[in-house]
Design an enzyme around this catalytic site. Structure first.
Site, PDB file in Angstrom:
ATOM      1  CB  SER A   1      -0.918   0.024   1.231  1.00  0.00           C
ATOM      2  OG  SER A   1      -1.728  -1.115   1.269  1.00  0.00           O
TER       3      SER A   1
HETATM    4  N1  SAM Z   1      -0.645  -4.923   4.256  1.00  0.00           N
HETATM    5  C1  SAM Z   1       0.072  -5.193   3.043  1.00  0.00           C
HETATM    6  C2  SAM Z   1       1.442  -4.595   3.013  1.00  0.00           C
HETATM    7  O1  SAM Z   1       1.795  -3.842   3.921  1.00  0.00           O
HETATM    8  O2  SAM Z   1       2.163  -4.915   2.065  1.00  0.00           O
HETATM    9  C3  SAM Z   1      -0.689  -4.761   1.815  1.00  0.00           C
HETATM   10  C4  SAM Z   1      -1.614  -5.769   1.435  1.00  0.00           C
HETATM   11  S1  SAM Z   1      -2.289  -5.833  -0.172  1.00  0.00           S
HETATM   12  C5  SAM Z   1      -2.924  -4.220  -0.430  1.00  0.00           C
HETATM   13  C6  SAM Z   1      -3.710  -6.833   0.280  1.00  0.00           C
HETATM   14  C7  SAM Z   1      -3.372  -8.244   0.675  1.00  0.00           C
HETATM   15  O3  SAM Z   1      -4.573  -8.863   1.158  1.00  0.00           O
HETATM   16  C8  SAM Z   1      -2.883  -9.125  -0.478  1.00  0.00           C
HETATM   17  O4  SAM Z   1      -1.637  -9.677  -0.152  1.00  0.00           O
HETATM   18  C9  SAM Z   1      -3.957 -10.198  -0.599  1.00  0.00           C
HETATM   19  O5  SAM Z   1      -3.447 -11.462  -0.985  1.00  0.00           O
HETATM   20  C10 SAM Z   1      -4.505 -10.222   0.817  1.00  0.00           C
HETATM   21  N2  SAM Z   1      -5.863 -10.795   0.951  1.00  0.00           N
HETATM   22  C11 SAM Z   1      -6.923 -10.689   0.117  1.00  0.00           C
HETATM   23  N3  SAM Z   1      -7.978 -11.365   0.626  1.00  0.00           N
HETATM   24  C12 SAM Z   1      -7.582 -11.890   1.808  1.00  0.00           C
HETATM   25  C13 SAM Z   1      -8.216 -12.697   2.795  1.00  0.00           C
HETATM   26  N4  SAM Z   1      -9.489 -13.109   2.684  1.00  0.00           N
HETATM   27  N5  SAM Z   1      -7.492 -13.069   3.878  1.00  0.00           N
HETATM   28  C14 SAM Z   1      -6.197 -12.677   4.025  1.00  0.00           C
HETATM   29  N6  SAM Z   1      -5.545 -11.918   3.118  1.00  0.00           N
HETATM   30  C15 SAM Z   1      -6.229 -11.524   2.027  1.00  0.00           C
END
Ligand code: SAM
EC number: 2.1.1.77
Length: 216
Positions: A65
């Site tokens: 992000s």
């Molecule tokens: N917090 C992260 C960082 O600092 O890099 C950014 C995360 S990215 C915007 C969103 C993440 O949410 C992705 O890695 C995606 O695989 C994960 N994601 C999507 N659906 C999810 C779920 N149901 N449970 C856990 N993770 C999930």
């Protein structure tokens, strides 16, 4: 070999200034952004741009992000030392490390197996020790509930009841909710067993939350 040079530290201070100018006031959040070497979390091709206030692609079609977004969500959480926090969407692990820098105990869950295994190996090497789980965070992490705070770092179609129910009384959930293009940031506070206060903040654009209570 990863290196955190004076140059990186200088660029980080400039980034913190920029984020503060955009309205982030929590000194703990600004200090944490100033401490976590974001360039360690990026693909080599983006390292030179690590301290620009933009999101970048990581592996598996996901993103790290934008620093302002990380700071905005973290500020809404009102993190206190020793808070027990659930992060949904470990991704690169950057947000998780910001929370750890603020003295929280972090449980982080990632849906993508590869990103999850990578974060499990990588974060301890940097001296960060969250508890990382691979699985569907749209259902929360019942086994370790209740949490003081829950942060969702992917865009949800609605607020999963399971997440509200895993907050302790007085606990806070920060979650972006909307369609596939844009989501409004919600802060939900658990007032009592059955009462929740919902506040709606700015709009953002996140990758989709998958899983049982996410996008199919
Ligand atoms: N917090 C992260 C960082 O600092 O890099 C950014 C995360 S990215 C915007 C969103 C993440 O949410 C992705 O890695 C995606 O695989 C994960 N994601 C999507 N659906 C999810 C779920 N149901 N449970 C856990 N993770 C999930």
């Amino acid at each position: 070999m990863l290196e955190d040079s004076y140059k990186h530290k200088g660029m980080r201070r400039a980034l913190v200034k920029k984020i503060a100018n955009k309205g982030i006031e929590d000194p703990g959040v600004l200090e944490a952004i100033n401490s976590v070497p974001r360039h360690f979390f990026l693909d080599k091709v983006f390292v030179e741009k690590a301290y620009q206030d933009i999101a970048f692609p990581i592996e598996e079609g996901q993103t790290i992000s934008q620093p302002y977004t990380v700071a905005f969500q973290t500020q809404l959480l009102n993190v206190q030392k020793h808070d027990k926090i659930l992060e949904i969407g470990t991704g690169s692990g950057y947000q998780c490390c910001v929370l750890l820098e603020m003295g929280a105990k972090v449980f982080s869950i990632e849906y993508n197996q590869r990103l999850c295994e990578k974060a499990k190996k990588f974060l301890p090497k940097m001296g960060y020790h969250p508890r990382i789980f691979c699985g569907d965070g749209s259902k929360g992490l019942e086994m370790f509930a209740p949490f003081n705070k829950i942060i969702v770092t992917a865009g949800a179609p609605f607020v999963p009841e399971a997440l509200k129910n895993q907050l302790e009384i007085g606990g806070v959930l920060v979650i972006p909710v909307g369609n596939s293009k844009t989501q409004k940031m919600l802060r939900i506070t658990r007032i009592s067993e059955n009462e929740f206060k919902e506040e709606s903040k700015d709009h953002f654009s996140f990758v989709p939350l998958r899983g049982e209570y996410g996008w199919k």
